[in-house]
Design a protein around this motif. Sequence first.
Motif, PDB file in Angstrom:
ATOM      1  N   ARG A  24       3.617  -1.442  10.860  1.00  0.00           N
ATOM      2  CA  ARG A  24       4.664  -1.366  11.887  1.00  0.00           C
ATOM      3  C   ARG A  24       5.639  -2.532  11.832  1.00  0.00           C
ATOM      4  NH1 ARG A  24       3.642   2.394  16.233  1.00  0.00           N
ATOM      5  NH2 ARG A  24       1.621   3.364  15.912  1.00  0.00           N
ATOM      6  N   SER A  25       5.174  -3.693  11.409  1.00  0.00           N
ATOM      7  CA  SER A  25       6.074  -4.845  11.343  1.00  0.00           C
ATOM      8  C   SER A  25       7.128  -4.696  10.249  1.00  0.00           C
ATOM      9  CB  SER A  25       5.289  -6.139  11.146  1.00  0.00           C
ATOM     10  OG  SER A  25       4.667  -6.150   9.880  1.00  0.00           O
ATOM     11  N   GLY A  26       6.944  -3.726   9.357  1.00  0.00           N
ATOM     12  CA  GLY A  26       7.907  -3.503   8.289  1.00  0.00           C
ATOM     13  C   GLY A  26       8.972  -2.474   8.616  1.00  0.00           C
ATOM     14  N   VAL A  27       8.904  -1.879   9.796  1.00  0.00           N
ATOM     15  CA  VAL A  27       9.867  -0.846  10.176  1.00  0.00           C
ATOM     16  C   VAL A  27      11.208  -1.489  10.505  1.00  0.00           C
ATOM     17  CG1 VAL A  27      10.389   0.961  11.854  1.00  0.00           C
ATOM     18  CG2 VAL A  27       8.060   0.681  11.015  1.00  0.00           C
ATOM     19  N   ASN A  28      12.268  -0.921   9.951  1.00  0.00           N
ATOM     20  CA  ASN A  28      13.648  -1.341  10.226  1.00  0.00           C
ATOM     21  C   ASN A  28      13.947  -2.790   9.862  1.00  0.00           C
ATOM     22  OD1 ASN A  28      14.349   1.211  11.233  1.00  0.00           O
ATOM     23  ND2 ASN A  28      13.601   0.674  13.253  1.00  0.00           N
ATOM     24  N   VAL A  36       2.316  -4.778   3.916  1.00  0.00           N
ATOM     25  CA  VAL A  36       1.410  -3.751   3.410  1.00  0.00           C
ATOM     26  C   VAL A  36       0.467  -3.326   4.528  1.00  0.00           C
ATOM     27  CG1 VAL A  36      -0.491  -3.304   1.807  1.00  0.00           C
ATOM     28  CG2 VAL A  36       1.530  -4.546   1.044  1.00  0.00           C
ATOM     29  N   SER A  37       0.380  -2.030   4.731  1.00  0.00           N
ATOM     30  CA  SER A  37      -0.493  -1.503   5.788  1.00  0.00           C
ATOM     31  C   SER A  37      -1.953  -1.646   5.380  1.00  0.00           C
ATOM     32  CB  SER A  37      -0.164  -0.038   6.040  1.00  0.00           C
ATOM     33  OG  SER A  37      -0.964   0.476   7.076  1.00  0.00           O
ATOM     34  N   GLY A  38      -2.799  -2.024   6.318  1.00  0.00           N
ATOM     35  CA  GLY A  38      -4.228  -2.182   6.037  1.00  0.00           C
ATOM     36  C   GLY A  38      -4.500  -3.536   5.411  1.00  0.00           C
ATOM     37  N   SER A  39      -5.409  -3.562   4.479  1.00  0.00           N
ATOM     38  CA  SER A  39      -5.850  -4.806   3.864  1.00  0.00           C
ATOM     39  C   SER A  39      -4.815  -5.351   2.878  1.00  0.00           C
ATOM     40  CB  SER A  39      -7.167  -4.565   3.131  1.00  0.00           C
ATOM     41  OG  SER A  39      -7.513  -5.700   2.369  1.00  0.00           O
ATOM     42  N   ILE A  40      -4.547  -6.652   2.950  1.00  0.00           N
ATOM     43  CA  ILE A  40      -3.655  -7.311   2.001  1.00  0.00           C
ATOM     44  C   ILE A  40      -4.274  -7.326   0.605  1.00  0.00           C
ATOM     45  CG2 ILE A  40      -4.498  -9.656   2.408  1.00  0.00           C
ATOM     46  CD1 ILE A  40      -0.820  -8.680   1.887  1.00  0.00           C
ATOM     47  N   GLN A  41      -5.577  -7.034   0.520  1.00  0.00           N
ATOM     48  CA  GLN A  41      -6.274  -7.001  -0.769  1.00  0.00           C
ATOM     49  C   GLN A  41      -5.609  -6.007  -1.724  1.00  0.00           C
ATOM     50  OE1 GLN A  41     -10.327  -5.635  -0.654  1.00  0.00           O
ATOM     51  NE2 GLN A  41     -10.802  -6.462  -2.655  1.00  0.00           N
ATOM     52  N   LYS A  42      -5.057  -4.943  -1.184  1.00  0.00           N
ATOM     53  CA  LYS A  42      -4.372  -3.957  -2.031  1.00  0.00           C
ATOM     54  C   LYS A  42      -3.262  -4.618  -2.829  1.00  0.00           C
ATOM     55  CE  LYS A  42      -4.916  -0.588   1.631  1.00  0.00           C
ATOM     56  NZ  LYS A  42      -4.183   0.174   2.649  1.00  0.00           N
ATOM     57  N   ALA A  43      -2.443  -5.406  -2.171  1.00  0.00           N
ATOM     58  CA  ALA A  43      -1.330  -6.069  -2.842  1.00  0.00           C
ATOM     59  C   ALA A  43      -1.806  -7.212  -3.719  1.00  0.00           C
ATOM     60  CB  ALA A  43      -0.329  -6.565  -1.809  1.00  0.00           C
TER      61      ALA A  43
END
Length: 75
Positions: A24-28, A36-43
């Motif tokens: 949500r913080s990345g909207v607009n 990145v939604s969820g875990s930052i581990q993905k990125a």
Amino acid sequence: IINELEHICQKYQVGLWTAIQANRSGVNKELTIENVSGSIQKAQKASLVLALTRNLDQEQNNTADVRILKNWYLG
């Protein structure tokens, strides 16, 4: 799941593309790796992270912006 996918890719020496959405913080606003939604581990595990975004004007014109958020190959 992330670690399991990484091991499968290493075992078979293949690359993997997957999609994740922004939180949500990345909207607009301009996206960063922290959105990145969820875990930052993905990125953190990824070698390359791209952001594909578009506003209403771009949606009507069938265009979008692509940004490189992380590129392990170029430092």
